[in-house]
Design an enzyme around this catalytic site. Structure first.
Site, mmCIF file in Angstrom:
data_model
loop_
_atom_site.group_PDB
_atom_site.id
_atom_site.type_symbol
_atom_site.label_atom_id
_atom_site.label_comp_id
_atom_site.label_asym_id
_atom_site.label_seq_id
_atom_site.Cartn_x
_atom_site.Cartn_y
_atom_site.Cartn_z
ATOM 1 N N THR A 133 -2.659 0.758 -4.506
ATOM 2 C CA THR A 133 -3.145 1.920 -3.781
ATOM 3 C C THR A 133 -4.558 2.301 -4.178
ATOM 4 O O THR A 133 -4.992 2.053 -5.300
ATOM 5 C CB THR A 133 -2.202 3.129 -4.013
ATOM 6 O OG1 THR A 133 -2.735 4.287 -3.373
ATOM 7 C CG2 THR A 133 -2.026 3.426 -5.496
ATOM 8 N N SER A 134 -5.266 2.943 -3.264
ATOM 9 C CA SER A 134 -6.598 3.468 -3.557
ATOM 10 C C SER A 134 -6.529 4.842 -4.211
ATOM 11 O O SER A 134 -7.550 5.384 -4.633
ATOM 12 C CB SER A 134 -7.432 3.546 -2.275
ATOM 13 O OG SER A 134 -7.687 2.254 -1.772
ATOM 14 N N ASP B 139 0.858 -1.172 0.000
ATOM 15 C CA ASP B 139 0.000 0.000 0.000
ATOM 16 C C ASP B 139 0.906 1.237 0.000
ATOM 17 O O ASP B 139 2.117 1.139 0.224
ATOM 18 C CB ASP B 139 -0.890 -0.052 1.248
ATOM 19 C CG ASP B 139 -1.754 1.170 1.403
ATOM 20 O OD1 ASP B 139 -2.424 1.540 0.424
ATOM 21 O OD2 ASP B 139 -1.756 1.766 2.496
ATOM 22 N N ASP C 162 -1.735 -0.541 6.164
ATOM 23 C CA ASP C 162 -1.928 0.172 7.432
ATOM 24 C C ASP C 162 -3.381 0.376 7.815
ATOM 25 O O ASP C 162 -3.670 0.694 8.961
ATOM 26 C CB ASP C 162 -1.255 1.548 7.370
ATOM 27 C CG ASP C 162 -2.049 2.527 6.508
ATOM 28 O OD1 ASP C 162 -2.432 3.596 7.022
ATOM 29 O OD2 ASP C 162 -2.311 2.216 5.339
ATOM 30 N N LYS D 8 -10.580 -1.465 -2.540
ATOM 31 C CA LYS D 8 -10.490 -1.997 -1.190
ATOM 32 C C LYS D 8 -11.720 -1.552 -0.395
ATOM 33 O O LYS D 8 -12.160 -0.423 -0.566
ATOM 34 C CB LYS D 8 -9.222 -1.484 -0.498
ATOM 35 C CG LYS D 8 -7.928 -1.805 -1.251
ATOM 36 C CD LYS D 8 -6.742 -1.077 -0.608
ATOM 37 C CE LYS D 8 -5.474 -1.259 -1.398
ATOM 38 N NZ LYS D 8 -4.318 -0.523 -0.825
ATOM 39 N N ASP E 263 -0.280 5.156 1.051
ATOM 40 C CA ASP E 263 -0.546 6.117 2.122
ATOM 41 C C ASP E 263 -0.547 5.438 3.480
ATOM 42 O O ASP E 263 -1.292 4.482 3.717
ATOM 43 C CB ASP E 263 -1.893 6.802 1.892
ATOM 44 C CG ASP E 263 -1.875 7.711 0.674
ATOM 45 O OD1 ASP E 263 -0.892 8.454 0.515
ATOM 46 O OD2 ASP E 263 -2.835 7.679 -0.119
#
Length: 217
Positions: free
Chosen positions: A106-107, A14, A163, A138, A16
């Site tokens: 990543t989103s 991931d 995270d 996600k 962030d």
């Protein structure tokens, strides 16, 4: 401190909160967006971490034009976030992993992800799965399933670093082993380990061409 050693085919990471200290920037952008629409920020901030903007908008402001709002949020990300700070040890770990053996999942959009990695002085991965690359973000498993497929490895042979609850759920549902980055407690009992930063991660060559990952927990 004890060690956990895992043999895996690839690392899926991931961004962030995992590679980049960006929690404050993410919240700043969403607060600006809420102010623009005169929306209370609390429900948005409670949901936004680790999730694509379109899932947040769909859940909390479905009356808005999706494409327009996603574009607006990307612009806010680019123009209202400062220089990113890499989480300690991240650069060294990435330098120790062959380029074709790790991916970013990543989103964030591709554009925002590239901007944030560059601002933090982190390398661009050979494979980046961003918000626009999947139909379901996600916590759906699709992002991690797609990354594993594009790397040509089984999801069960991937080690994921995450995270946020949404990302952890996504990776677990994909069948991968998950290491949680940050926090004082496991966000999911199925998480293999919790680390505070990348100084607790060592990557070397394992048997049969695998990656040997040692976690200092």
């Amino acid at each position: 401190m004890s060690n956990i050693t895992l043999s895996v085919s690839a690392l899926l990471l991931d961004m962030d909160g995992t590679l980049v200290c960006s929690t404050g920037d993410v919240e700043k952008v969403w607060r600006l967006w809420c102010q623009h629409h005169q929306l209370a920020p609390e429900p948005v901030l409670a949901m936004c971490h680790g999730m694509r903007s379109r899932e947040v908008i769909r859940a909390l402001a479905p009356q808005l034009d999706m494409a327009q709002e996603v574009a607006l949020l990307d612009e806010l990300e680019i123009h209202h976030t400062g220089r990113g700070e890499a989480i300690i040890g991240g650069r060294a770990v990435l330098a120790s992993v062959p380029a074709g053996r790790w991916a970013l999942v990543t989103s964030a959009s591709q554009r925002v992800a590239r901007h944030r990695l560059a601002s933090a002085g982190l390398p661009l991965p050979a494979l980046l799965v961003g918000a626009e690359d999947v139909i379901k973000g996600k916590p759906d498993p699709e992002p991690y399933l797609l990354a594993a497929a594009r790397l040509g490895v089984a999801p069960a042979d991937c080690l994921v670093f995450e995270d946020a609850p949404a990302g952890i759920e996504s990776a677990l549902r994909a069948g991968s082993t998950v290491v949680q980055v940050g926090g004082n407690r496991r966000l999911d009992p199925a998480v293999a380990a919790v680390i505070q930063d990348w100084r607790q991660v060592k990557v070397g060559d394992g048997a049969g061409g695998a990656l040997q990952v040692t976690l200092l927990t």
